[in-house]
Every structure is written in structure tokens, then in C-alpha cells.
Design an enzyme around this catalytic site. Structure first.
Site, PDB file in Angstrom:
ATOM      1  N   ASP A 163       2.096  56.979  16.719  1.00  0.00           N
ATOM      2  CA  ASP A 163       3.183  57.863  17.094  1.00  0.00           C
ATOM      3  C   ASP A 163       4.311  56.908  17.492  1.00  0.00           C
ATOM      4  OD1 ASP A 163       4.431  60.343  18.129  1.00  0.00           O
ATOM      5  OD2 ASP A 163       4.252  59.279  20.025  1.00  0.00           O
TER       6      ASP A 163
ATOM      7  N   THR B 279       7.432  57.111  19.488  1.00  0.00           N
ATOM      8  CA  THR B 279       8.092  56.978  20.793  1.00  0.00           C
ATOM      9  C   THR B 279       7.221  56.299  21.829  1.00  0.00           C
ATOM     10  OG1 THR B 279       9.208  59.032  20.301  1.00  0.00           O
ATOM     11  CG2 THR B 279       9.342  58.263  22.567  1.00  0.00           C
TER      12      THR B 279
ATOM     13  N   GLY C 233       8.110  62.858  14.998  1.00  0.00           N
ATOM     14  CA  GLY C 233       8.868  64.105  14.908  1.00  0.00           C
ATOM     15  C   GLY C 233      10.327  63.844  14.573  1.00  0.00           C
TER      16      GLY C 233
END
Length: 699
Positions: free
Chosen positions: A392, A394, A540
Site C-alpha cells: 500500500d 501511503t 487509492g
């Protein structure tokens, strides 16, 4: 996010995450097998009480070890077998009675944890390491005592004493290491402030965190950590929840929104009604879960107990078989009994008793020092098989900190520094994440911020004011489109946010803010590639941002604009292709994917992800720690196998020789030689385990 005014950006609705309803039942810890080799209950319990109990157990083992060691020295010196082995003679009056007296203290005082451990294993119907140690020391003690009081044969008092001393030191080392690892858990505890400001009418009193009660109203000042989970009753602020959720952008919180204990307040003051305190708090649940999980045992750990169980059966079987065979062959009972006792004592693996506990202890402690909390040891050992790493973005590959990444001037009259300075004049009183990022950059450069005049907010678009005689506007790119001003092509690039600075109606420059890439990321990715591990990223963020990060780091691929449920699909798809997948995530949205992956790695100091679904927690969110984890997992597994082979291999050879299979050739493994070989095997296993410390990257 074009609307730069103080809008509520699309924040993850943390108010919907009811942490009190977190499904902790996924692993019923009460049913976890802590009993196998639990060394008479010295596993740490919860919180401070468990911590203190653990310290007391360590002190107890340490004391028993030193007393045993002090008594073992005279036992060795006055043992006839040792004297014959080394070639000297030193017998005291009543020599055998002195030996018996010293050895009785060693057996009952030093051996007590193993005898009680044996009973708890027998009660559970799961013979393991304690059973094997207990059997060997009991046989050695009672047989040797019988030789003192008339039975023909040699005593094994020195063997009894050395076995107990070695086992005590092994357990002491292991327990100390477990304590070292649980100290790392205090890093999670330290996320909570020590005090809270309780509001009573018009007064505010400072109280200790443990005195805080449900429904108390507390004041959270700007920049402070939120002391407990609760609901805002007054005020609004941007809260940094990145430690808890990994979301890099500070989240706008207003009245009736939930806040999580451990998150950091921005520039606003808040009054919060307490929902959960202490043991019920979200963060404490994380700590408890991690503590429980650290005590869980891996397959390899169980393997050593299974090996001990089988060795117990084998020792008893071969022991009584040996006695029967020698008696059938017409040898005296005393000779047959000595063969049997030798087999049963040799079968107790000094080495096996230390083989895996030492490696586990060292790996847990060294990992914790390097920011890795191993929640599931099996996953840690399995990490050697990882073929794909899914990140992921971040807070893992990036810093998770919203800041200025680029400043550009498009008008030669103004330098980059001036663009930043004029923008800061308008942003200095705002709490918006963009404003905070710009002010932070200005402060780093120690630039004086000018005062604005005629300040005005342009609804939904930005702000304007006069500064040093010029009309300045700090607006979103959407404002330029509305005003038909041409947007420079590279204004967006890979930045997550852009603000545009207009001076006297003309475009002067722009400032890009984003989540910066960690400097360690590139190095870590080189290590993964060298180990034939593919590195992919799921985020995202939009395609442009994702591609920029992927290109910059040289990833093997990326998935952009991914919704939380799609991360699970990505993991499933990779696994269906035969890949061994490690997922690295930080927020609530990563939980399903972390659970699905072969190895789930949570970054940041503990979200509910860490509590429920991850196998390993990275305290520092540093991708290089993951590289260390994989390499160290390989080294740990190899050490366990080496030690198991060494410990059991020795027994496989020594037991038949002690039973007398080569009797016809004139060779029978004597008790002294067998014991020396066994001690040697223990020393080798212990040294081999210590070599593991050299295998981890940093410390």
C-alpha cells in the site's frame, strides 16, 4: 481535490469504525497452545501485571541457575567418573554421601520447574520438552542415589547437575529474550499521553490517564495527543491519524465525530466526551492482541516439542527394551539396568531443549530491536518463501506526511522563494492541511512571513489578500479554468495537490504538495529484486500519482484508484497464479487484504489491522525493515533446521550405541563419553543460535 477552501475532503469515515465491536474472536487466545514448553508458566501475561510476573520468573530461573552452577562445580570435582575421565584422584571421607547431598539440592531446587512442567504436560496429555527433561533427571537422580545406598553401578550425579544447569540457563536466556521483545510493545503504549485535561464545570484539572472515566469531558489542546477514544462535543480541528490509519492527509473532525486515542490533534482545541478508556481503548486492544500473539507458537516450535514427545516414547521403549534384551541374554540385572539408565539419560536432548527456544528467543529479541514485532512466528519463518510483495503506498513507500514537494515560478519577476513567501502570508492562519504544509516549508527555510491586508476567502476556490502592495491569490487549478487562465502543462505532474499563486491577476507560479517518497524505499526495492521478489503497489491514488511513484522506484507494476475490497481481489488473483504473497498495509482499508495474504505486514505502530489481521508489525514503517525481515526470516528458519538436525542426529546415533548394538565388537558407549558428547552437542547448538545475531541487516 480542487476545492482548496476549508472544505471537508473525502475523509475515511472513522466515525463508522466502531472499535469496541472489533471482532477479536478470530483467534481464541484462551485456546492457544501456550502449554507446550511453557516452562511452568513463565509466559508474560497482560499489561504491567504480566510484565512483572515475567520479570519475577526470570529472576527465579536466574537464581536457580546460579545455585545449581555453584553446586555443580564440587559435584564435578568429586565425581569418580570425572576423575577417571580426566585422570586424577581426589576422594573425600564419605565422598558418595556428599555427592548425594549436593545432588539432592540440585534435583529438588534446580529441577523443580521441570518437574512441575512435567505434571502440567501430563495433565494436558501432551508430553513435550518438560516430560523429557524431567524423565532424564529423575532416572539419573534415583538410579545414582540407589548406587550410593548399595546398588552396584556408577552414579550419574554429575550428569544430573550439568543437565539441570544447562536447561536452566537455556530457559533463562529464552525468557529474557521474550521480555526484550515485549519491551518493544511499550513503543505502542508510549503512543498514549501520560495525562489528560478533565473539564469540570469552568475548571480544567490535569489527571493521570488511568483515572479517566467513561463519559468524562476532556480538553485536547492544539498539537497534543488524544488521550482516549471519544466523541467531540465542542470545537473542530484537523487530526493526524496516520499512526493509526496510515492516511497521510490530516482528517477534519467536528462535533459528533469520533476521535481515536493516540491520534495527534492539529491547531484547534477540542472538547471530547470519553467513550473508551484504559483496557477497553482501541489502542490497548492492539497491545493486548500483540502480546497474546507473540506468545503463540510456530509450527517449528511445535516441531521441537513433537520431537521431544517422540524422544520420550523412544527413550522409554528402547530403555525398557534394552533392559529386557540384556536380561534375556543372561547378563546381570545391574549391568542391564545401567544400560537402560544410560539410554534414558542420553535420550534427553540437552541440545534439542535449547535448539529452537534459543533461535526463537534470539530472533524475537533481535527483530524487536530492529522494529519488527513478530505476531505470528509461522508467518515469520514462511517469509523466506515470499515471491510477490504488494505495497500500500501511503506511509510505507512514502512518508505519509503531507508536504511541499515542488515550487515553480512561471514569471521571471518572481523567484520560487517569493512565490512561497507570498503564499505563506495568506495561509498562516489557516488549519487546512495544504496551509500547514506551506507554512512548514517556510519555517524550514527560516523565511519571514509578511502580513496580509484586506484578506478575503474566495468561496470554494481559495483565498486572496494584499501583500506588500501586490494583490495575491492562492487558489486551486479549478479557479484558473473558471477564469480562462491557461494552466501550464506540468502544473499537475505527479503531485497529489497543486495550489496556484496569482500576483496582480497574472499567473506567477504554483506549489505542489504531496506525500513524499521515503529515501529508504529505493534501497529496499533493490534488495527485493536481488532476492527475486516482485514488488507491486496498490493505491487509492489516481493513475498519474501511482505511475509517478512506480516509475521513480522502478516497481514491477502498480494498481491505481483501488478500492479497499479490490485489494483482496488483487491478492487472491496473485495467489491463484501460484505466488506466495506478502501484503504490506497500514489502514483499516487494508485489513481484508492483510488477512488474505500469505504473510500480512502492518506498518505504523499498530492500527486495528495490526490487532486483528497482520502477522508482523513494523514499528518504523520503513520498507527496508521488510527487506531485513525476509532475509532474517530465511536465516532463522535455516538455523532452526540446522539445530534440529544436530540435536536429533546426535540422539539417533548415541541411543543405539548406549543400548549396546555394537557390544559384539567390544564397543559400548559409556556413560561418561555419552555425556561429554551430549554436552558438546548442546554447546554447538547454543553457539549456532548466537550466530543468528550476525544475520540481520542493521543492529
Amino acid at each position: 481535490m480542487e476545492n482548496h477552501e476549508h472544505h471537508k475532503h473525502e475523509e475515511m469515515d472513522h466515525s463508522k469504525m466502531d472499535h469496541s465491536k472489533m471482532d477479536h474472536k478470530k483467534e481464541d487466545h484462551s485456546k492457544m497452545n501456550h502449554g507446550d514448553g511453557d516452562h511452568s508458566g513463565h509466559n508474560p501475561g497482560h499489561g504491567e501485571h504480566g510484565h512483572d510476573h515475567h520479570k519475577m520468573m526470570i529472576a527465579d530461573f536466574r537464581k536457580r541457575f546460579w545455585v545449581t552452577l555453584i553446586l555443580t562445580i564440587p559435584i564435578l570435582i568429586i565425581s569418580p567418573m570425572i576423575q577417571g575421565f580426566i585422570g586424577y584422584e581426589f576422594l573425600l571421607p564419605g565422598n558418595q554421601y556428599i555427592l548425594f547431598a549436593l545432588s539432592s539440592v540440585v534435583y529438588f531446587y534446580g529441577g523443580w520447574p521441570f518437574i512441575t512442567g512435567f505434571w502440567s504436560e501430563v495433565k494436558k496429555g501432551a508430553p513435550g520438552m518438560m516430560t523429557l527433561i524431567s524423565m532424564a533427571i529423575t532416572v539419573a537422580y534415583f538410579y545414582s542415589s540407589a548406587t550410593v545406598f548399595g546398588l552396584e553401578g556408577v552414579d550419574f550425579f554429575w550428569e544430573l547437575a550439568t543437565l539441570i544447569a544447562i536447561m536452566l540457563v537455556g530457559h533463562w536466556i529464552e525468557m529474557k529474550s521474550v521480555l526484550g521483545a515485549s519491551k518493544a510493545l511499550q513503543l505502542l503504549v508510549s503512543m498514549m499521553p501520560a495525562e489528560a485535561h478533565r473539564v469540570k464545570g469552568d475548571t480544567v484539572e490535569d489527571i493521570q490517564l488511568e483515572d479517566l472515566l467513561k463519559d468524562d469531558i476532556i480538553l485536547v489542546k492544539p498539537g497534543e495527543k488524544v488521550p482516549a477514544d471519544g466523541i467531540i462535543t465542542e470545537g473542530s480541528s484537523y487530526l493526524n491519524e496516520s499512526m493509526l490509519t496510515g492516511e497521510s492527509k490530516p482528517v477534519k473532525k467536528e462535533e459528533k465525530d469520533k476521535v481515536i486515542g493516540g491520534s495527534v490533534n492539529g491547531n484547534g482545541s477540542l472538547k471530547v466526551k470519553v467513550e473508551h478508556t484504559g483496557k477497553d481503548s482501541y489502542l490497548n486492544k492492539v497491545i493486548t492482541m500483540v502480546e497474546e500473539a507473540q506468545k503463540s507458537k510456530s509450527k517449528m516450535q511445535n516441531l521441537s516439542d513433537r520431537a521431544a514427545k517422540w524422544l520420550t516414547y523412544i527413550a522409554l521403549g528402547i530403555g525398557f527394551g534394552t533392559l529386557a534384551v540384556w536380561l534375556i541374554l543372561g547378563f546381570p540385572f545391574v549391568y542391564a539396568l545401567e544400560r537402560m539408565v544410560t539410554v534414558m539419560i542420553i535420550a534427553c536432548p540437552h541440545a534439542l531443549g535449547l535448539a529452537i527456544p534459543l533461535v526463537v528467543a534470539i530472533s524475537t529479541a533481535v527483530s524487536a530491536q530492529n522494529g519488527l514485532l513478530i505476531r505470528n512466528r509461522t508467518a515469520f519463518e514462511e517469509s523466506r518463501k515470499i515471491s510477490v510483495l504488494l505495497f500500500d503506498k501511503t506511509g510505507t513507500l512514502t512518508k505519509g506526511d503531507f508536504g511541499v514537494t515542488r515550487i515553480e515560478s512561471v514569471d521571471e519577476k518572481f523567484s520560487k522563494e517569493e512565490i512561497l513567501r507570498f503564499a505563506s502570508a495568506l495561509e498562516q492562519s489557516s488549519e487546512h492541511p495544504i496551509a500547514v504544509g506551506i507554512i512548514k516549508k517556510v519555517k524550514e527555510g527560516k523565511v519571514a512571513i509578511p502580513n496580509p491586508e484586506n484578506f478575503n476567502a474566495i468561496t470554494g476556490k481559495g483565498v486572496e489578500a494584499n501583500v506588500e502592495g501586490k494583490q495575491i491569490k492562492v487558489v486551486s487549478p479549478g479557479y484558473l479554468r473558471d477564469e480562462k487562465i491557461i494552466i501550464p502543462e506540468d502544473a499537475y505532474s505527479d503531485a497529489a495537490e497543486t495550489v496556484v499563486v496569482l500576483i496582480d491577476g497574472e499567473l506567477a507560479g504554483y506549489i505542489a504538495l504531496a506525500d513524499e517518497i521515503r529515501p529508504e524505499s529505493a534501497e529496499a526495492i533493490k534488495v527485493f529484486k536481488k532476492n527475486n521478489i516482485k514488488v507491486l503497489m496498490a493505491t487509492g491514488d489516481n493513475e498519474r500519482t501511482a505511475k509517478a511513484v512506480s516509475d521513480k522506484l522502478g516497481l514491477d507494476g502498480y494498481y491505481a484508484e483501488v478500492l479497499p475490497h479490490q485489494k483482496v481481489e488483487i491478492v487472491k488473483e496473485l495467489e491463484s497464479k501460484g505466488e506466495f504473497v506478502a501484503m504490506t498495509g497500514d489502514g483499516v482499508n487494508d485489513a481484508p487484504a492483510l488477512a488474505q495474504a500469505n504473510v500480512g505486514i502492518a506498518v505504523g505502530s499498530g492500527t486495528d489491522v495490526a490487532a486483528e489481521t497482520a502477522d508482523i508489525i513494523l514499528v518504523n514503517s520503513n520498507p527496508q525493515d521488510i527487506a531485513n525481515l525476509i532475509l532474517f526470516g530465511k536465516a532463522t528458519y535455516n538455523k532452526m533446521i540446522q539445530n534440529l538436525v544436530w540435536a536429533t542426529g546426535y540422539n539417533v546415533i548415541a541411543i543405539p550405541l548406549a543400548a549396546g548394538v555394537l557390544y559384539s565388537t567390544g564397543f559400548v558407549l559409556g556413560p561418561a563419553v555419552g555425556a561429554v558428547l551430549m554436552s558438546l552437542s548442546t554447546i554447538i547448538v547454543a553457539i549456532n543460535a548466537q550466530l543468528l545475531k550476525k544475520k540481520i541487516g542493521k543492529k
